[in-house]
Design a protein around this motif. Structure first.
Motif, PDB file in Angstrom:
ATOM      1  N   ASN A  14      47.498  35.188  29.991  1.00 15.79           N
ATOM      2  CA  ASN A  14      47.431  34.312  30.781  1.00 15.79           C
ATOM      3  C   ASN A  14      48.118  34.023  31.717  1.00 15.79           C
ATOM      4  O   ASN A  14      47.682  33.135  32.807  1.00 15.79           O
ATOM      5  CB  ASN A  14      46.590  33.311  30.008  1.00 15.79           C
ATOM      6  N   ARG A  15      49.503  34.153  31.401  1.00 18.28           N
ATOM      7  CA  ARG A  15      50.291  33.448  32.221  1.00 18.28           C
ATOM      8  C   ARG A  15      51.564  34.034  32.337  1.00 18.28           C
ATOM      9  O   ARG A  15      52.356  34.836  31.313  1.00 18.28           O
ATOM     10  CB  ARG A  15      50.777  31.658  31.996  1.00 18.28           C
ATOM     11  N   GLY A  16      53.330  33.837  32.971  1.00 17.72           N
ATOM     12  CA  GLY A  16      54.412  34.433  32.998  1.00 17.72           C
ATOM     13  C   GLY A  16      54.351  36.114  33.158  1.00 17.72           C
ATOM     14  O   GLY A  16      53.913  36.843  33.279  1.00 17.72           O
ATOM     15  N   LEU A  17      55.017  36.894  32.501  1.00 21.37           N
ATOM     16  CA  LEU A  17      55.331  37.378  32.024  1.00 21.37           C
ATOM     17  C   LEU A  17      54.471  38.308  31.563  1.00 21.37           C
ATOM     18  O   LEU A  17      53.936  40.146  31.673  1.00 21.37           O
ATOM     19  CB  LEU A  17      56.400  37.894  31.129  1.00 21.37           C
ATOM     20  N   GLY A  18      53.363  38.276  30.563  1.00 21.62           N
ATOM     21  CA  GLY A  18      52.372  38.729  29.788  1.00 21.62           C
ATOM     22  C   GLY A  18      51.506  38.625  31.226  1.00 21.62           C
ATOM     23  O   GLY A  18      50.651  39.863  31.150  1.00 21.62           O
ATOM     24  N   ARG A  19      50.923  38.277  32.034  1.00 18.08           N
ATOM     25  CA  ARG A  19      50.064  38.165  33.058  1.00 18.08           C
ATOM     26  C   ARG A  19      50.764  39.399  34.148  1.00 18.08           C
ATOM     27  O   ARG A  19      49.811  39.986  34.516  1.00 18.08           O
ATOM     28  CB  ARG A  19      50.086  36.431  33.800  1.00 18.08           C
ATOM     29  N   HIS A  20      51.681  39.251  34.255  1.00 20.00           N
ATOM     30  CA  HIS A  20      52.551  40.482  35.587  1.00 20.00           C
ATOM     31  C   HIS A  20      52.118  41.428  34.759  1.00 20.00           C
ATOM     32  O   HIS A  20      51.698  43.244  35.225  1.00 20.00           O
ATOM     33  CB  HIS A  20      53.590  40.456  35.899  1.00 20.00           C
ATOM     34  N   LEU A  21      52.531  41.920  32.883  1.00 16.39           N
ATOM     35  CA  LEU A  21      52.460  43.092  32.829  1.00 16.39           C
ATOM     36  C   LEU A  21      50.493  43.902  32.301  1.00 16.39           C
ATOM     37  O   LEU A  21      50.559  44.620  33.322  1.00 16.39           O
ATOM     38  CB  LEU A  21      52.645  43.227  30.980  1.00 16.39           C
ATOM     39  N   ALA A  22      49.976  42.898  31.683  1.00 12.86           N
ATOM     40  CA  ALA A  22      48.362  43.247  31.976  1.00 12.86           C
ATOM     41  C   ALA A  22      47.792  43.631  33.503  1.00 12.86           C
ATOM     42  O   ALA A  22      47.044  44.758  34.301  1.00 12.86           O
ATOM     43  CB  ALA A  22      47.705  41.971  31.316  1.00 12.86           C
ATOM     44  N   ALA A  23      48.772  42.814  34.652  1.00  8.37           N
ATOM     45  CA  ALA A  23      47.861  43.096  35.860  1.00  8.37           C
ATOM     46  C   ALA A  23      48.270  44.561  36.371  1.00  8.37           C
ATOM     47  O   ALA A  23      47.994  45.568  36.594  1.00  8.37           O
ATOM     48  CB  ALA A  23      48.929  42.129  37.086  1.00  8.37           C
ATOM     49  N   GLN A  24      49.695  44.861  36.381  1.00  4.15           N
ATOM     50  CA  GLN A  24      50.285  46.211  36.441  1.00  4.15           C
ATOM     51  C   GLN A  24      50.024  47.366  35.402  1.00  4.15           C
ATOM     52  O   GLN A  24      49.760  48.434  35.655  1.00  4.15           O
ATOM     53  CB  GLN A  24      52.003  45.686  35.884  1.00  4.15           C
ATOM     54  N   ALA A  36      44.836  35.990  24.922  1.00  5.64           N
ATOM     55  CA  ALA A  36      45.030  34.505  24.486  1.00  5.64           C
ATOM     56  C   ALA A  36      44.436  33.528  23.870  1.00  5.64           C
ATOM     57  O   ALA A  36      43.036  33.937  23.183  1.00  5.64           O
ATOM     58  CB  ALA A  36      45.434  34.099  26.108  1.00  5.64           C
ATOM     59  N   ARG A  37      44.995  32.737  23.850  1.00  8.06           N
ATOM     60  CA  ARG A  37      44.403  31.216  22.803  1.00  8.06           C
ATOM     61  C   ARG A  37      43.633  31.280  22.955  1.00  8.06           C
ATOM     62  O   ARG A  37      42.129  30.697  23.189  1.00  8.06           O
ATOM     63  CB  ARG A  37      45.352  29.947  22.019  1.00  8.06           C
ATOM     64  N   ARG A  38      43.433  31.006  24.514  1.00  4.76           N
ATOM     65  CA  ARG A  38      42.363  30.145  25.537  1.00  4.76           C
ATOM     66  C   ARG A  38      42.320  31.247  26.770  1.00  4.76           C
ATOM     67  O   ARG A  38      41.987  31.568  27.542  1.00  4.76           O
ATOM     68  CB  ARG A  38      42.698  28.839  26.354  1.00  4.76           C
ATOM     69  N   PRO A  39      41.012  32.648  25.690  1.00  2.00           N
ATOM     70  CA  PRO A  39      40.705  33.877  27.093  1.00  2.00           C
ATOM     71  C   PRO A  39      39.852  33.246  28.409  1.00  2.00           C
ATOM     72  O   PRO A  39      40.346  33.496  28.932  1.00  2.00           O
ATOM     73  CB  PRO A  39      39.508  34.380  26.153  1.00  2.00           C
ATOM     74  N   GLN A  40      39.105  32.578  28.143  1.00  2.00           N
ATOM     75  CA  GLN A  40      39.168  31.331  29.516  1.00  2.00           C
ATOM     76  C   GLN A  40      40.376  31.137  30.954  1.00  2.00           C
ATOM     77  O   GLN A  40      39.798  31.090  32.436  1.00  2.00           O
ATOM     78  CB  GLN A  40      38.544  30.438  29.495  1.00  2.00           C
ATOM     79  N   SER A  41      41.503  30.961  30.199  1.00  5.49           N
ATOM     80  CA  SER A  41      42.303  30.846  30.995  1.00  5.49           C
ATOM     81  C   SER A  41      42.798  32.365  31.773  1.00  5.49           C
ATOM     82  O   SER A  41      44.193  32.073  32.230  1.00  5.49           O
ATOM     83  CB  SER A  41      43.784  30.482  30.072  1.00  5.49           C
ATOM     84  N   VAL A  42      42.927  33.347  31.280  1.00  7.04           N
ATOM     85  CA  VAL A  42      42.939  34.823  31.569  1.00  7.04           C
ATOM     86  C   VAL A  42      42.157  34.969  32.993  1.00  7.04           C
ATOM     87  O   VAL A  42      40.998  34.866  33.628  1.00  7.04           O
ATOM     88  CB  VAL A  42      42.661  35.572  31.059  1.00  7.04           C
ATOM     89  N   ASP A  43      42.924  35.613  34.375  1.00  2.00           N
ATOM     90  CA  ASP A  43      42.629  35.478  35.374  1.00  2.00           C
ATOM     91  C   ASP A  43      42.324  36.471  35.943  1.00  2.00           C
ATOM     92  O   ASP A  43      42.905  36.833  37.084  1.00  2.00           O
ATOM     93  CB  ASP A  43      42.774  34.017  36.353  1.00  2.00           C
ATOM     94  N   VAL A  44      43.160  37.513  35.622  1.00  2.00           N
ATOM     95  CA  VAL A  44      43.462  38.564  35.895  1.00  2.00           C
ATOM     96  C   VAL A  44      43.110  39.152  36.217  1.00  2.00           C
ATOM     97  O   VAL A  44      41.621  39.384  35.366  1.00  2.00           O
ATOM     98  CB  VAL A  44      45.115  39.380  34.711  1.00  2.00           C
ATOM     99  N   ALA A  45      42.000  40.140  37.246  1.00  2.00           N
ATOM    100  CA  ALA A  45      41.702  41.460  37.779  1.00  2.00           C
ATOM    101  C   ALA A  45      41.551  42.508  36.928  1.00  2.00           C
ATOM    102  O   ALA A  45      42.497  43.023  36.351  1.00  2.00           O
ATOM    103  CB  ALA A  45      41.647  41.575  38.805  1.00  2.00           C
ATOM    104  N   GLY A  46      40.231  42.573  36.043  1.00  2.00           N
ATOM    105  CA  GLY A  46      40.226  43.968  35.676  1.00  2.00           C
ATOM    106  C   GLY A  46      40.925  44.089  34.369  1.00  2.00           C
ATOM    107  O   GLY A  46      40.625  45.189  33.830  1.00  2.00           O
ATOM    108  N   VAL A  47      40.587  43.153  34.090  1.00  2.00           N
ATOM    109  CA  VAL A  47      40.755  42.768  31.903  1.00  2.00           C
ATOM    110  C   VAL A  47      39.673  42.305  31.501  1.00  2.00           C
ATOM    111  O   VAL A  47      39.062  41.449  32.246  1.00  2.00           O
ATOM    112  CB  VAL A  47      42.305  42.003  32.121  1.00  2.00           C
ATOM    113  N   ILE A  48      39.904  42.619  29.873  1.00  2.00           N
ATOM    114  CA  ILE A  48      38.872  42.192  29.299  1.00  2.00           C
ATOM    115  C   ILE A  48      39.314  41.118  29.045  1.00  2.00           C
ATOM    116  O   ILE A  48      40.815  41.577  27.598  1.00  2.00           O
ATOM    117  CB  ILE A  48      38.885  43.324  29.012  1.00  2.00           C
ATOM    118  N   PRO A  49      39.320  39.994  29.226  1.00  2.00           N
ATOM    119  CA  PRO A  49      39.700  38.117  27.887  1.00  2.00           C
ATOM    120  C   PRO A  49      39.189  38.836  26.415  1.00  2.00           C
ATOM    121  O   PRO A  49      38.429  39.326  26.183  1.00  2.00           O
ATOM    122  CB  PRO A  49      39.588  37.328  28.573  1.00  2.00           C
TER     123      PRO A  49
END
Length: 227
Positions: A14-24, A36-49
């Motif tokens: 949901n943030r930092g390096l993990g967010r960039h890894l998910a997006a790439q 993430a502990r709070r999947p609603q905080s994930v805002d990366v397009a195309g992923v499954i929270p």
């Protein structure tokens, strides 16, 4: 490992390096569970929270049932509390170990049979230059990352016969929330994520992402074998 059509679980996505890894990973054609502990905080397009707390065994088990097609696990979630080892509350030290050592181990133990059942794949651990450099002011974090380095090396040997490669990132400060209050030169997490995915694709056991980390790793030989 071919990342196109891989199925990845990225913890702390949901943030930092993990967010960039998910997006790439999505950009490279992978299916991505962004954990993430709070999947609603994930805002990366195309992923499954995906809800996953690395300190909660039940949430880990539930995640394996949902992400039952996983072939790549990225253990990225972690904390840094700025805790020294002697003068601090011991519970703070335990929290660092629970999150940064036992957490990734628990997630790896749970997902290893999943990955093996899907024909094999990879586990990737996000570590730190503090695997090898241990300043007193962050002794708990350094101890946890040193232990996680040992964990990575041992688990690599244990999982190799099961068709699962294990590798790790070591990096200094990155320009993320975790290091926001530290006035120092920081690596671009997007660039670090690119290095990580290159390393996974090419089966590298370790990625040393910046010059400071490479220098510290090189200095180990001098430290352990003084002239």
């Amino acid at each position: 490992m071919e990342l196109k059509d891989a199925v990845a679980v990225v913890t702390g996505a949901n943030r930092g390096l993990g967010r960039h890894l998910a997006a790439q990973l999505v950009e490279r054609g992978a299916k991505v569970y962004a954990a993430a502990r709070r999947p609603q905080s994930v805002d990366v397009a195309g992923v499954i929270p995906l809800r996953l707390d690395v300190t909660d065994e039940e949430s880990i088990r539930a995640a394996t049932r949902i992400a039952s097609d996983t072939t790549l696990l990225v253990n990225n979630a972690g904390i840094s509390t700025g805790t020294p080892l002697i003068v601090s509350d011991l519970e703070a030290v335990r929290l660092e170990m629970e999150t940064n050592f036992f957490g990734p181990l628990a997630v790896t133990r749970a997902f290893a049979p999943v990955i093996e059942g899907n024909g094999g794949g990879a586990v990737f651990n996000v570590l730190s230059v503090m695997s090898w450099w241990h300043p007193a002011g962050v002794g708990a974090y350094a101890a946890a990352k040193a232990a996680a380095w040992a964990q990575t090396n041992a688990v690599r040997e244990e999982l190799a016969p099961r068709g699962i490669t294990v590798s790790a990132l070591h990096v200094g400060l990155m320009d993320t929330d975790m290091a926001a209050g530290i006035p120092a030169e920081k690596a671009d997490p997007a660039d670090v994520a690119t290095q990580v995915l290159h390393g996974i694709e090419n089966g590298l056991p370790e990625i040393l992402a910046d010059e400071a980390t490479r220098n510290v790793k090189q200095s180990l030989a001098t430290t352990l074998n003084p002239a």
